[in-house]
Design a protein around this motif. Structure first.
Motif: not given
Length: 105
Positions: A49-57, A91-100, A102-105
């Motif tokens: 749903t959100s490409k740039d801020g999905g990891f925050v949610f 698993i959530g920490f590693s997922t958030c790091v990978s989403m970060l 990938i998004s390039g932020i």
């Protein structure tokens, strides 16, 4: 002969096996599986749903689920909930790091 029949009736009554599983707690692996299924569902929803801020949610939902698992572990006195909390956190920490990354932020 009546005494023998009486003993047989008592042994049959004592060997009664319950037919339903109402008093049975769910196994630890079922608890972990359900928690990881919920985790996967909201992670995919946040990523799509959100490409740039999905990891925050995603971090927000991971925190809520982690603390909910800890509270359920205290209430139910079950190690399955502690294991679920640890799995969601790791698993959530590693997922958030990978989403970060990938998004390039």
């Amino acid at each position: 002969m009546i005494e023998g029949e009486n003993n047989n009736i008592q042994s049959q009554a004592n060997s009664k096996v319950p037919d339903n599983n109402e008093g049975k707690k769910p196994s630890a692996m079922k608890i972990v599986g359900y928690n990881l299924l919920v985790f996967a569902a909201y992670t995919v929803i946040c990523a799509v749903t959100s490409k740039d801020g999905g990891f925050v949610f995603d971090m927000f939902f991971i925190g809520i689920q982690f603390f909910a698992c800890i509270i359920f572990a205290i209430i139910n006195r079950s190690w399955g909930w502690i294991l679920s909390a640890l799995m969601v956190l790791i698993i959530g920490f590693s997922t958030c790091v990978s989403m970060l990354s990938i998004s390039g932020i």
